[in-house]
Design a protein around this motif. Structure first.
Motif, PDB file in Angstrom:
ATOM      1  N   ALA A 347       0.843  -1.203   0.000  1.00  0.00           N
ATOM      2  CA  ALA A 347       0.000   0.000   0.000  1.00  0.00           C
ATOM      3  C   ALA A 347       0.879   1.254   0.000  1.00  0.00           C
ATOM      4  CB  ALA A 347      -0.921  -0.007   1.220  1.00  0.00           C
ATOM      5  N   ALA A 348       1.986   1.206   0.739  1.00  0.00           N
ATOM      6  CA  ALA A 348       2.913   2.354   0.755  1.00  0.00           C
ATOM      7  C   ALA A 348       3.540   2.531  -0.626  1.00  0.00           C
ATOM      8  CB  ALA A 348       3.985   2.139   1.814  1.00  0.00           C
ATOM      9  N   LEU A 349       4.014   1.432  -1.208  1.00  0.00           N
ATOM     10  CA  LEU A 349       4.676   1.522  -2.523  1.00  0.00           C
ATOM     11  C   LEU A 349       3.692   1.979  -3.599  1.00  0.00           C
ATOM     12  CD1 LEU A 349       6.896  -1.713  -2.469  1.00  0.00           C
ATOM     13  CD2 LEU A 349       7.580   0.623  -1.927  1.00  0.00           C
ATOM     14  N   ALA A 350       2.436   1.599  -3.449  1.00  0.00           N
ATOM     15  CA  ALA A 350       1.426   1.963  -4.448  1.00  0.00           C
ATOM     16  C   ALA A 350       1.238   3.475  -4.516  1.00  0.00           C
ATOM     17  CB  ALA A 350       0.092   1.291  -4.124  1.00  0.00           C
ATOM     18  N   GLN A 351       1.500   4.160  -3.412  1.00  0.00           N
ATOM     19  CA  GLN A 351       1.388   5.628  -3.422  1.00  0.00           C
ATOM     20  C   GLN A 351       2.360   6.230  -4.411  1.00  0.00           C
ATOM     21  OE1 GLN A 351       1.938   7.133   0.456  1.00  0.00           O
ATOM     22  NE2 GLN A 351       0.300   5.914   1.341  1.00  0.00           N
ATOM     23  N   GLU A 352       3.540   5.619  -4.511  1.00  0.00           N
ATOM     24  CA  GLU A 352       4.531   6.140  -5.444  1.00  0.00           C
ATOM     25  C   GLU A 352       4.068   5.905  -6.878  1.00  0.00           C
ATOM     26  OE1 GLU A 352       7.624   7.909  -7.199  1.00  0.00           O
ATOM     27  OE2 GLU A 352       6.807   8.084  -5.185  1.00  0.00           O
ATOM     28  N   VAL A 353       3.541   4.724  -7.141  1.00  0.00           N
ATOM     29  CA  VAL A 353       3.037   4.414  -8.472  1.00  0.00           C
ATOM     30  C   VAL A 353       1.935   5.402  -8.836  1.00  0.00           C
ATOM     31  CG1 VAL A 353       1.889   2.684  -9.884  1.00  0.00           C
ATOM     32  CG2 VAL A 353       3.643   1.984  -8.257  1.00  0.00           C
ATOM     33  N   ALA A 354       1.064   5.676  -7.846  1.00  0.00           N
ATOM     34  CA  ALA A 354      -0.063   6.572  -8.093  1.00  0.00           C
ATOM     35  C   ALA A 354       0.403   7.998  -8.393  1.00  0.00           C
ATOM     36  CB  ALA A 354      -0.984   6.587  -6.879  1.00  0.00           C
ATOM     37  N   SER A 355       1.496   8.427  -7.706  1.00  0.00           N
ATOM     38  CA  SER A 355       1.952   9.795  -7.906  1.00  0.00           C
ATOM     39  C   SER A 355       2.791   9.887  -9.174  1.00  0.00           C
ATOM     40  CB  SER A 355       2.746  10.266  -6.709  1.00  0.00           C
ATOM     41  OG  SER A 355       3.934   9.507  -6.593  1.00  0.00           O
TER      42      SER A 355
END
Lengths: 355, 145
Positions: A347-355
């Protein structure tokens, strides 16, 4: 008759000199100008980058400048560390033929295990923890890294005699929210030092003696004190000219934005799990992470061990690494599952993908 | 292809054995350079690679790239003297390419050699590869790829 290896104690020096000595002694060992050597060293306050790291990404440069903390680049691998007079450095300069082993991870394990035995002789229950730490009851007391040149290698480690955890956190580029009292206390729980463990600060010479005895036993050798050779002095002067410079310190420059700190929290039925991840997006690697939250886990050191296991690991291999980690030990988590730790990191890593 | 203790060592390449690197003579006279599968096995998964600057003149056995794996840092050395004319950017960006395909997509650099005819005698190729690497692995105490 046992072989005799050399012990050097180069005392308290500034970082540029210590790193230049790393290079000089490694080159000299490779050129067969010097015997196998155990070196003890200490630093005036310094932030030491791993060879491939960028100061902008790893350090709070303003704080370092204001506090007079020197910034230097090591010739060895691994992450940035804060090193001051309260720590002892130990290093081995060997040839592959001294080890009869070429596998780099096996060499790390052998040397760290021997160093841990030296610490045990001081009265602390130190043990090697993969991949490159020595820990006491799950708390890190020593980190390590290495460099090689041809058949010669340098393996170096730290030993925390005392330690200012808060200063370390401020030197390293840790997000402000990690500097709360609770976060500092949490970091303190993950680190150990001899003074806290023993109730007194042991004599430096005694510590050096126990470490050298452990290495002597491991390698079946005797140690004799020595000095730098003339060739090493000459190599040191040459190395210092390059290393004591801004060009060397800033050899690698990468923007801070390439290495964000990502956070996530998930409320599972068995409790709240939070994570902060320093993510190296260029290489898709988890550089470091910290778990926190409100959940039960026993033994408590499991979290520190999991964090050590995932430090500098391939983000794509997260699930496999976590599964292997939990398969190797018996852990009581009252309903929390290994997959839950993966989910919160993802979930933390997905924030980077999303940004 | 020579296979020594499980490590592939293509016999059409030239090897600088001490440096554990391979060299391929290309049709245009340049040399492509990379780590052997044996070197990759010793190192484990690479996490970083930093090449020297393109255009640099290098002597045989001088460093052309620095790599890191498992907190160990070490040099990749030029198998022959010459000018560094290219680096493999994809492998620098994603060093695990070197582990995955050391003789293909994981090449590291290209050199325009200036003493190839003289220096190739110091490299090993063809039928000699197996015996030379067997001896090296034996001296290194290496179990196998």
């Amino acid at each position: 008759m046992k072989k005799t290896w050399r012990i050097l104690d180069t005392g308290l020096r500034r970082a540029a000199e210590n790193i230049a000595l790393n290079r000089a002694l490694l080159e000299a060992r490779q050129a067969q100008e010097a015997p196998p050597t155990l070196r003890f060293l200490r630093f005036t306050p310094a932030a030491l980058l791993g060879f491939h790291q960028s100061a902008e990404q790893e350090l709070n440069l303003d704080y370092c400048r204001a506090q007079g903390v020197t910034i230097q680049r090591r010739i060895t691998g691994g992450g940035a560390i804060y090193f001051d007079e309260t720590q002892l450095g130990w290093e081995l300069y060997l040839h592959r033929s001294d080890l009869a082993c070429a596998d780099m991870q096996a060499i790390s394990q052998r040397i760290c295990t021997a160093a841990a035995r030296g610490m045990q002789a001081l009265g602390v229950a130190a043990h090697y923890r993969p991949r490159n730490d020595i820990e006491v009851d799950g708390r890190k007391i020593s980190g390590s890294g290495g460099a090689f040149d041809g058949d010669a290698l340098l393996f170096q480690g730290t030993l925390l005699m005392q330690f200012d955890v808060e200063k370390m956190l401020r030197v390293l580029r840790i997000p402000a929210e990690k500097l709360s009292d609770k976060a500092i206390a949490s970091a303190r729980e993950r680190m150990a030092n001899l003074a806290d463990l023993l109730g007194y600060t042991p004599d430096l010479h005694m510590v050096q003696e126990k470490l050298s005895e452990a290495f002597a036993t491991e390698f079946g050798v005797a140690f004799a004190p020595g000095e730098l050779t003339a060739q090493e002095q000459a190599r040191f002067s040459t190395a210092l000219a390059e290393i004591d410079s801004e060009d060397w310190v800033h050899l690698m420059r990468r923007p801070v934005t390439d290495k964000p700190t990502l956070q996530a929290s998930i409320k599972f039925s068995a409790g709240l799990v939070q994570v902060s991840v320093i993510y190296d997006q260029a290489r898709n690697r988890i550089q470091q992470l910290w778990f926190s939250g409100d959940y039960f886990i026993s033994p408590r050191r499991t979290i520190a061990d999991l964090e050590a296991c995932l430090r500098d690991s391939d983000a794509q291999a997260l699930r496999r690494n976590v599964e292997v980690f939990f398969a190797q030990r018996s852990v009581d988590m009252l309903g929390l599952r290994a997959a839950d730790f993966c989910a919160v990191v993802e979930a933390a890593l997905a924030q980077e993908v999303a940004s | 292809m020579a296979i020594v203790r499980g490590c592939n060592l293509p016999d059409d390449l030239f090897y600088h054995v001490d440096s554990n690197v391979w060299a391929r003579l290309e049709a245009d006279g340049t040399i492509t350079v990379g780590m052997t599968s044996y070197a990759c096995s010793l190192a484990g998964q690479l996490v970083a690679a930093t090449p020297k600057k393109i255009g640099k003149d290098v002597e045989q056995k001088q460093t052309i790239c620095t790599v890191e794996s498992g907190k160990w840092v070490g040099p990749i050395k030029a198998p022959v003297s010459g000018k560094l004319i290219a680096i493999n950017e994809p492998a620098i960006d994603k060093p695990t390419l070197v582990n995955e395909d050391p003789y293909g997509h994981g090449w590291l650099a290209k050199i325009q050699p200036n003493r190839w005819d003289a220096e190739k005698a110091s490299l090993v190729t063809g039928a000699d590869i197996a015996a030379v690497f067997e001896a090296k692995m034996n001296a290194d105490g290496f179990g196998g790829c």
